[in-house]
Structures are given as structure tokens and as C-alpha cells.
Design an enzyme around this catalytic site. Structure first.
Site, PDB file in Angstrom:
ATOM      1  N   ASN A 133      -3.749  -0.055 -12.990  1.00  0.00           N
ATOM      2  CA  ASN A 133      -3.630   0.819 -14.609  1.00  0.00           C
ATOM      3  C   ASN A 133      -2.852   0.891 -15.671  1.00  0.00           C
ATOM      4  O   ASN A 133      -1.736  -0.263 -15.120  1.00  0.00           O
ATOM      5  CB  ASN A 133      -3.037   2.472 -14.185  1.00  0.00           C
ATOM      6  CG  ASN A 133      -4.042   3.199 -12.457  1.00  0.00           C
ATOM      7  OD1 ASN A 133      -5.078   2.829 -12.687  1.00  0.00           O
ATOM      8  ND2 ASN A 133      -3.801   4.005 -12.040  1.00  0.00           N
TER       9      ASN A 133
ATOM     10  N   ARG B  66      -9.249   1.797  -8.419  1.00  0.00           N
ATOM     11  CA  ARG B  66      -8.001   1.197  -7.802  1.00  0.00           C
ATOM     12  C   ARG B  66      -8.759   1.005  -6.099  1.00  0.00           C
ATOM     13  O   ARG B  66      -8.895  -0.267  -6.157  1.00  0.00           O
ATOM     14  CB  ARG B  66      -6.983   0.773  -8.327  1.00  0.00           C
ATOM     15  CG  ARG B  66      -6.507   0.855 -10.094  1.00  0.00           C
ATOM     16  CD  ARG B  66      -5.198   1.638 -10.124  1.00  0.00           C
ATOM     17  NE  ARG B  66      -4.576   2.307  -9.709  1.00  0.00           N
ATOM     18  CZ  ARG B  66      -3.487   3.075  -9.388  1.00  0.00           C
ATOM     19  NH1 ARG B  66      -2.127   1.837  -9.398  1.00  0.00           N
ATOM     20  NH2 ARG B  66      -2.838   3.950  -8.834  1.00  0.00           N
TER      21      ARG B  66
END
Length: 93
Positions: free
Chosen positions: A40, A21
Site C-alpha cells: 500500500n 494485496r
């Protein structure tokens, strides 16, 4: 200049717990002119939402698929839509 779009991509593989990320956010900021987030998901995927010029979003999608990411990407599924707005920059969620 290309039209503004909304890209929603689901990235499968070993993409959690490896900085995926963070690197996605850094790449989006490097490409520029995009807002959105990387998140996520409970099933091990990462969801990436990016809004901005189509050519910029396409560059981010190409990067997600290129294998130059942390971890290991097995595949990416995407949908294209009209922008919804409401994002302040590009965030990690």
C-alpha cells in the site's frame, strides 16, 4: 521458457482496505514462478513488484487490469526492467 523480468505496477482506484494485496499475492502464487511483493502506498495506490518469467508477469498484469480483483481498479501503470533479486517468495508489505 521466457526470459526473467521485473514488473513494477502501480494500481489506482479503490484498492486499499479491500484485501487487494492479499488477493494479488494469492494470484501470484497461483500463477507461480514469481517473487516480489504488494505494498500500500500513502496516496491510495498499491504497488506490485513481480520478478520471474515474462509470460508469468504478463499474466499477473492482465489480472490486475481485468477487473476480477477486490475493490475497483481505475488504471494500472507499469514499467519493465531487469530482475534485481533478493525476494523470498511473494510477500504482502
Amino acid at each position: 521458457m521466457s526470459e526473467d523480468v521485473r514488473l513494477v505496477a502501480w494500481v489506482r482506484g479503490h484498492v486499499q482496505g479491500v484485501g487487494f494485496r492479499w488477493f494479488t499475492r494469492a494470484k501470484a502464487l497461483e500463477i507461480g514462478c514469481m517473487q516480489g511483493f504488494a505494498l500500500n502506498l500513502g496516496d491510495g495506490r498499491v504497488q506490485v513488484v513481480a520478478e520471474g518469467p515474462r509470460d508469468r508477469c504478463e499474466r499477473l498484469l492482465e489480472w490486475l487490469r481485468a477487473g476480477d480483483t477486490p475493490g475497483h481498479v481505475d488504471g494500472v501503470t507499469e514499467i519493465w526492467d531487469t530482475p534485481r533479486g533478493g525476494y523470498d517468495g511473494f510477500a504482502i508489505r
